[in-house]
Write an enzyme that holds these catalytic residues in place. Structure first.
Site, PDB file in Angstrom:
ATOM      1  N   GLU A 197      17.094 -15.014 -26.481  1.00  0.00           N
ATOM      2  CA  GLU A 197      17.893 -14.927 -27.716  1.00  0.00           C
ATOM      3  C   GLU A 197      19.361 -15.269 -27.469  1.00  0.00           C
ATOM      4  OE1 GLU A 197      17.579 -11.146 -29.750  1.00  0.00           O
ATOM      5  OE2 GLU A 197      15.943 -11.854 -30.993  1.00  0.00           O
TER       6      GLU A 197
ATOM      7  N   HIS B  92      -3.609 -16.164  -9.743  1.00  0.00           N
ATOM      8  CA  HIS B  92      -4.988 -16.606  -9.954  1.00  0.00           C
ATOM      9  C   HIS B  92      -5.162 -17.256 -11.318  1.00  0.00           C
ATOM     10  CE1 HIS B  92      -6.462 -14.553  -6.270  1.00  0.00           C
ATOM     11  NE2 HIS B  92      -5.314 -13.926  -6.468  1.00  0.00           N
TER      12      HIS B  92
ATOM     13  N   LYS C 208      11.627 -14.842 -41.169  1.00  0.00           N
ATOM     14  CA  LYS C 208      11.732 -13.727 -42.120  1.00  0.00           C
ATOM     15  C   LYS C 208      11.825 -14.258 -43.546  1.00  0.00           C
ATOM     16  CE  LYS C 208      14.265 -10.722 -38.940  1.00  0.00           C
ATOM     17  NZ  LYS C 208      15.544 -10.089 -38.679  1.00  0.00           N
TER      18      LYS C 208
HETATM   19  O1  PA5 Z   1      18.448  -8.465 -30.233  1.00  0.00           O
HETATM   20  C1  PA5 Z   1      18.359  -8.375 -31.444  1.00  0.00           C
HETATM   21  O2  PA5 Z   1      19.352  -8.308 -32.174  1.00  0.00           O
HETATM   22  C2  PA5 Z   1      17.018  -8.306 -32.142  1.00  0.00           C
HETATM   23  O3  PA5 Z   1      15.947  -8.461 -31.297  1.00  0.00           O
HETATM   24  C3  PA5 Z   1      16.877  -6.963 -32.827  1.00  0.00           C
HETATM   25  O4  PA5 Z   1      16.966  -5.967 -31.880  1.00  0.00           O
HETATM   26  C4  PA5 Z   1      15.557  -6.858 -33.567  1.00  0.00           C
HETATM   27  O5  PA5 Z   1      15.421  -7.924 -34.451  1.00  0.00           O
HETATM   28  C5  PA5 Z   1      15.483  -5.559 -34.334  1.00  0.00           C
HETATM   29  O6  PA5 Z   1      16.534  -5.435 -35.233  1.00  0.00           O
HETATM   30  P1  PA5 Z   1      16.914  -4.050 -35.865  1.00  0.00           P
HETATM   31  O7  PA5 Z   1      17.299  -3.140 -34.760  1.00  0.00           O
HETATM   32  O8  PA5 Z   1      18.046  -4.346 -36.802  1.00  0.00           O
HETATM   33  O9  PA5 Z   1      15.694  -3.545 -36.595  1.00  0.00           O
END
Ligand code: PA5
Length: 462
Positions: free
Chosen positions: A304, A325, A439
């Site tokens: 990310e 394996h 989303k």
């Molecule tokens: O790193 C990030 O920002 C995302 O992976 C969030 O942690 C994830 O989408 C969950 O978001 P939230 O904590 O707002 O529910």
């Protein structure tokens, strides 16, 4: 001031040890001089993090977090954990991405692999929800909870993420039905934004105990906040040692440490040079199955943070020797676009000596008297040599032992290196605009109010 109790089972001196990064097995694929050539750029990136002058500087709350944590904060988390530990057989941690991976990584790494089978347990079993929308998963979870005393830690920074919100509604209803509303209120803890989001509104209305995820800490950098610390404490692990390890790395990876001695700087430099030389995929390798979710956490952190603007190393992971394996063939002889970073654990926590057998029908007496870990270590060494011979650069991160202290070091090391590495790559390592696309489509397809235009557009395409 943080009070850190003497470390369980270790003498005072060992607490001074640190995890060790070795990058020499990448040389031959990239030159030592080329890696050293990043020195000025890395210093600039590290300084930009500390001065808040780089991209995404609104999200640097994790940077000095370990050294800013105090006793009162940890005691409060320990007290909340105690209430859940005393009243629950099972605690469901609800969250997705950065809101559950850090806790799961640490809890899995430190747990006895078969503890969940024990009827006499010291700690509740921690299970997870809200990280998928699998109907069977949720059905089976709720069936299992029907006969058990359980509690909920609901974690969502935004407080509006669909997957955890959906799981929370189901489980909150179940808990209230099983225990009554008043009892349920004491067994639900919310970790969320200080003011915004549906989870905050609900928590205030219902009177749940809450913890705040600060605005300036993104999900994937939040493991050392209550997001990770509360579930880890509930599972019975020592969050003070975890923070102590992170404090050690915060200092070692700071701007004062010379490039050659700064593991975050070295890791950021070598992986950027490998990427430039065509090694587009980094595989995080472990030789202990307990480390599987550390790699899942790492993949989120790096994927990310760096995967944007059509750039970024693709973070992958394997569990060896199992995956030797399966994926072993690809790694040995597939396209030469990969490098490996091996997490090695120097000393196992337990000893298992391989026995002699008089008949030796399996032909394994050559291993008699050896520790199983010695066999594992030879597999590790043999694999490293084979993969280097096959054209795969190898980096290694060695943990002296698998415990809270060294995991705390590892987590902070990876976070710091990720921030530096992202800046060297030229991206903003603290945003994740790309995760919104699915989303929007999902809401349009489900006809969520407010998405009418998107619904029309997407329905025309299917
Ligand atoms: O790193 C990030 O920002 C995302 O992976 C969030 O942690 C994830 O989408 C969950 O978001 P939230 O904590 O707002 O529910």
């Amino acid at each position: 001031m943080l009070t850190i109790p003497p470390f369980r089972g270790l003498g005072g001196l060992k607490i001074m040890e640190t995890i060790k990064l070795s990058i020499d097995k990448a040389f031959g694929f990239v030159s030592e001089q080329a890696v050293a050539g990043y020195k000025a750029q890395i210093a600039e990136a590290n300084a930009a993090l500390h001065n808040g002058t780089g991209k995404g500087s609104d999200f640097l709350g994790w940077l000095n977090l370990p050294t800013s944590i105090d006793d009162a904060f940890l005691s409060d988390i320990e007290n909340t954990a105690k209430i859940l530990r005393e009243n629950c057989e099972v605690v469901v941690v609800i969250g997705i991405g950065g809101s559950y991976l850090g806790a799961k990584a640490v809890i899995d790494a430190l747990s006895n692999s078969f503890d969940w089978l024990k009827t006499e347990r010291k700690s509740p079993v921690v299970v997870y929800a809200g990280q998928n929308i699998g109907e069977d998963y949720l059905y089976e979870l709720q069936e299992m909870l029907k006969t058990r005393k359980f509690g909920i830690i609901s974690i969502s920074k935004s407080g509006t993420t669909t997957e955890p919100a959906l799981a929370f509604r189901l489980l909150k209803t179940q808990l209230e039905e099983q225990q009554g509303k008043a009892a349920a209120q004491k067994l639900i803890v919310a970790v969320t934004d200080k003011a915004r989001g549906a989870l905050r509104t609900l928590a205030v209305q219902e009177g749940y105990k809450t913890y705040v995820i600060e605005d300036n800490i993104g999900g994937r950098y939040s493991v050392l906040t209550p997001v990770g610390l509360l579930p880890i404490a509930v599972a019975g692990f020592d969050i003070r040692q975890l923070i102590a390890g992170a404090v050690k790395m915060e200092t070692l990876c700071g701007t004062e440490t010379p490039f050659e001695e700064n593991p975050a700087a070295q890791y950021a430099a070598v992986r950027n040079e490998l990427y430039k030389s065509g090694k587009k995929i980094e595989i995080l390798v472990n030789f202990h199955p307990k480390m599987h979710f550390v790699a899942e956490w790492w993949k989120q952190l790096y994927g990310e943070s760096e995967g944007k603007d059509n750039l970024g190393i693709f973070p992958a992971s394997v569990d060896f020797t199992s995956d030797l394996h399966s994926m072993g063939q690809w790694i040995q002889e597939g396209e030469r676009s990969i490098f490996e970073t091996v997490i090695s654990i120097k000393e196992s926590n337990n000893t298992k000596i391989f026995p002699n057998d008089e008949s030796n029908l399996d032909g394994l007496n050559f291993l008699a008297g050896k520790r199983v870990d010695e066999v594992n270590k030879m597999a590790e060494l043999g694999t490293m040599i084979a993969h280097i011979d096959g054209g795969v650069p190898n980096l290694k991160i060695e943990l002296p032992k698998l415990n809270e202290y060294y995991l705390g070091q590892l987590l902070y090391f990876f976070e710091k290196a990720c921030g530096i590495s992202g800046y060297v790559l030229g991206v903003n390592p603290f945003d994740q605009p790309g995760v919104e696309a699915y989303k929007k489509n999902m809401f349009a397809l489900l006809e969520k109010p407010g998405f009418e235009e998107e619904t029309k557009a997407i329905k025309a395409r299917i």
